[in-house]
Design a protein around this motif. Sequence first.
Motif, mmCIF file in Angstrom:
data_model
loop_
_atom_site.group_PDB
_atom_site.id
_atom_site.type_symbol
_atom_site.label_atom_id
_atom_site.label_comp_id
_atom_site.label_asym_id
_atom_site.label_seq_id
_atom_site.Cartn_x
_atom_site.Cartn_y
_atom_site.Cartn_z
ATOM 1 N N MET A 56 0.839 -1.190 0.000
ATOM 2 C CA MET A 56 0.000 0.000 0.000
ATOM 3 C C MET A 56 0.878 1.246 0.000
ATOM 4 S SD MET A 56 -3.364 -0.585 2.420
ATOM 5 C CE MET A 56 -2.526 -0.647 3.962
ATOM 6 N N SER A 57 0.333 2.313 -0.521
ATOM 7 C CA SER A 57 1.063 3.581 -0.541
ATOM 8 C C SER A 57 1.008 4.244 0.830
ATOM 9 C CB SER A 57 0.440 4.520 -1.574
ATOM 10 O OG SER A 57 -0.846 4.934 -1.137
ATOM 11 N N GLU A 58 1.822 5.272 1.011
ATOM 12 C CA GLU A 58 1.785 6.034 2.267
ATOM 13 C C GLU A 58 0.383 6.599 2.501
ATOM 14 O OE1 GLU A 58 3.683 10.169 3.913
ATOM 15 O OE2 GLU A 58 5.065 8.791 2.910
ATOM 16 N N HIS A 59 -0.241 7.088 1.438
ATOM 17 C CA HIS A 59 -1.613 7.601 1.541
ATOM 18 C C HIS A 59 -2.561 6.522 2.052
ATOM 19 C CE1 HIS A 59 -5.578 9.082 0.423
ATOM 20 N NE2 HIS A 59 -5.740 7.936 -0.197
ATOM 21 N N ASP A 60 -2.485 5.328 1.458
ATOM 22 C CA ASP A 60 -3.374 4.235 1.861
ATOM 23 C C ASP A 60 -3.139 3.843 3.315
ATOM 24 O OD1 ASP A 60 -4.499 4.134 -0.698
ATOM 25 O OD2 ASP A 60 -3.059 2.615 -1.384
ATOM 26 N N GLU A 61 -1.875 3.766 3.712
ATOM 27 C CA GLU A 61 -1.547 3.427 5.105
ATOM 28 C C GLU A 61 -2.120 4.470 6.060
ATOM 29 O OE1 GLU A 61 0.001 0.717 6.304
ATOM 30 O OE2 GLU A 61 0.801 -0.171 4.473
ATOM 31 N N GLN A 62 -1.977 5.744 5.704
ATOM 32 C CA GLN A 62 -2.498 6.809 6.563
ATOM 33 C C GLN A 62 -4.016 6.755 6.634
ATOM 34 O OE1 GLN A 62 -0.620 10.627 6.272
ATOM 35 N NE2 GLN A 62 -2.476 11.724 6.845
ATOM 36 N N ALA A 63 -4.672 6.489 5.517
ATOM 37 C CA ALA A 63 -6.135 6.399 5.503
ATOM 38 C C ALA A 63 -6.614 5.240 6.368
ATOM 39 C CB ALA A 63 -6.642 6.253 4.071
ATOM 40 N N VAL A 64 -5.947 4.105 6.311
ATOM 41 C CA VAL A 64 -6.295 2.957 7.157
ATOM 42 C C VAL A 64 -6.136 3.325 8.628
ATOM 43 C CG1 VAL A 64 -5.542 0.636 7.860
ATOM 44 C CG2 VAL A 64 -5.845 1.179 5.435
ATOM 45 N N PHE A 65 -5.042 3.993 8.958
ATOM 46 C CA PHE A 65 -4.802 4.408 10.337
ATOM 47 C C PHE A 65 -5.884 5.366 10.835
ATOM 48 C CE2 PHE A 65 -2.821 7.830 12.966
ATOM 49 C CZ PHE A 65 -2.865 7.143 14.165
ATOM 50 N N VAL A 66 -6.223 6.365 10.046
ATOM 51 C CA VAL A 66 -7.250 7.336 10.459
ATOM 52 C C VAL A 66 -8.588 6.632 10.655
ATOM 53 C CG1 VAL A 66 -8.588 9.353 9.705
ATOM 54 C CG2 VAL A 66 -6.093 9.349 9.500
ATOM 55 N N ASP A 67 -8.957 5.747 9.735
ATOM 56 C CA ASP A 67 -10.208 4.979 9.902
ATOM 57 C C ASP A 67 -10.196 4.196 11.212
ATOM 58 O OD1 ASP A 67 -11.324 5.879 7.539
ATOM 59 O OD2 ASP A 67 -10.857 4.046 6.406
ATOM 60 N N TYR A 68 -9.079 3.566 11.517
ATOM 61 C CA TYR A 68 -8.939 2.793 12.745
ATOM 62 C C TYR A 68 -9.169 3.668 13.976
ATOM 63 C CZ TYR A 68 -6.411 0.529 16.593
ATOM 64 O OH TYR A 68 -6.063 0.008 17.817
ATOM 65 N N VAL A 69 -8.496 4.816 14.034
ATOM 66 C CA VAL A 69 -8.627 5.708 15.190
ATOM 67 C C VAL A 69 -10.072 6.174 15.348
ATOM 68 C CG1 VAL A 69 -8.005 7.977 16.119
ATOM 69 C CG2 VAL A 69 -6.228 6.464 15.225
ATOM 70 N N LEU A 70 -10.662 6.626 14.263
ATOM 71 C CA LEU A 70 -12.032 7.153 14.347
ATOM 72 C C LEU A 70 -13.031 6.074 14.744
ATOM 73 C CD1 LEU A 70 -12.045 9.625 11.333
ATOM 74 C CD2 LEU A 70 -11.584 10.084 13.758
ATOM 75 N N PHE A 71 -12.821 4.861 14.265
ATOM 76 C CA PHE A 71 -13.727 3.772 14.640
ATOM 77 C C PHE A 71 -13.493 3.332 16.083
ATOM 78 C CE2 PHE A 71 -14.812 -0.722 15.078
ATOM 79 C CZ PHE A 71 -16.162 -0.666 14.759
ATOM 80 N N LYS A 72 -12.251 3.085 16.444
ATOM 81 C CA LYS A 72 -11.949 2.558 17.772
ATOM 82 C C LYS A 72 -12.286 3.542 18.889
ATOM 83 C CE LYS A 72 -8.527 0.374 20.683
ATOM 84 N NZ LYS A 72 -7.226 -0.261 20.783
ATOM 85 N N TYR A 73 -12.041 4.820 18.661
ATOM 86 C CA TYR A 73 -12.183 5.793 19.744
ATOM 87 C C TYR A 73 -13.434 6.665 19.639
ATOM 88 C CZ TYR A 73 -7.567 4.262 21.045
ATOM 89 O OH TYR A 73 -6.510 3.484 21.442
ATOM 90 N N GLN A 74 -14.332 6.356 18.715
ATOM 91 C CA GLN A 74 -15.505 7.204 18.516
ATOM 92 C C GLN A 74 -16.386 7.328 19.756
ATOM 93 O OE1 GLN A 74 -18.255 5.664 15.560
ATOM 94 N NE2 GLN A 74 -17.665 3.557 16.050
ATOM 95 N N HIS A 75 -16.401 6.324 20.605
ATOM 96 C CA HIS A 75 -17.232 6.379 21.808
ATOM 97 C C HIS A 75 -16.418 6.539 23.090
ATOM 98 C CE1 HIS A 75 -20.656 5.521 19.341
ATOM 99 N NE2 HIS A 75 -20.106 4.404 18.906
ATOM 100 N N CYS A 76 -15.143 6.771 22.951
ATOM 101 C CA CYS A 76 -14.270 6.963 24.106
ATOM 102 C C CYS A 76 -14.447 8.399 24.609
ATOM 103 C CB CYS A 76 -12.825 6.706 23.699
ATOM 104 S SG CYS A 76 -11.635 6.994 25.000
ATOM 105 N N GLU A 77 -14.894 8.548 25.843
ATOM 106 C CA GLU A 77 -15.173 9.880 26.385
ATOM 107 C C GLU A 77 -13.948 10.792 26.410
ATOM 108 O OE1 GLU A 77 -17.335 10.118 30.037
ATOM 109 O OE2 GLU A 77 -18.682 8.499 29.445
ATOM 110 N N SER A 78 -12.780 10.221 26.571
ATOM 111 C CA SER A 78 -11.593 11.075 26.665
ATOM 112 C C SER A 78 -10.969 11.394 25.303
ATOM 113 C CB SER A 78 -10.547 10.445 27.583
ATOM 114 O OG SER A 78 -9.985 9.304 26.975
ATOM 115 N N PHE A 79 -11.493 10.813 24.230
ATOM 116 C CA PHE A 79 -10.985 11.112 22.887
ATOM 117 C C PHE A 79 -11.647 12.389 22.389
ATOM 118 C CE2 PHE A 79 -11.440 10.490 18.166
ATOM 119 C CZ PHE A 79 -10.116 10.739 17.848
#
Length: 142
Positions: free
Chosen positions: A1-24
């Motif tokens: 994957m390109s750097e762009h693709d890797e970054q997009a995967v990472f951002v999706d992960y953060v937004l999904f994993k921490y979307q309901h975390c009160e301290s995020f």
Amino acid sequence: MSEHDEQAVFVDYVLFKYQHCESFMRPLFFAVPNGAWLAGSSPRGKYALMQKYKMEGLHRGIADLLYLQPRGEHSYLAIEMKDPGKRNHKDALSEDQRLFLQAAGHALARWAVCYGADEAMKVFDEYMQLDPVSKHLTLRGE
């Protein structure tokens, strides 16, 4: 994957994993679009638009992703994403990027150069394990 693709995967992960975390604090997690691609396609248009951006404060070398919530002993988190294929490439980081990361460290930021989404996920998860500086922060409009 390109750097762009890797970054997009990472951002999706953060937004999904921490979307309901009160301290995020979602508004404090963002990418810094800091490349020449911002300036259009014609050489003349690129030059003019890049000059405009520089006058507005654009600065080369800023990390790709910032999370500006202080946690633990750190003032913020800065992640510079790199293509995993460039891990052993001596010029993976530009001098401007090195200077930014050095300055971020002096400002007590936690910073990392991540060669792919998996490394960035690990860094972000570790950062989120640190206590927020204030557990009672609220976001208010002005």
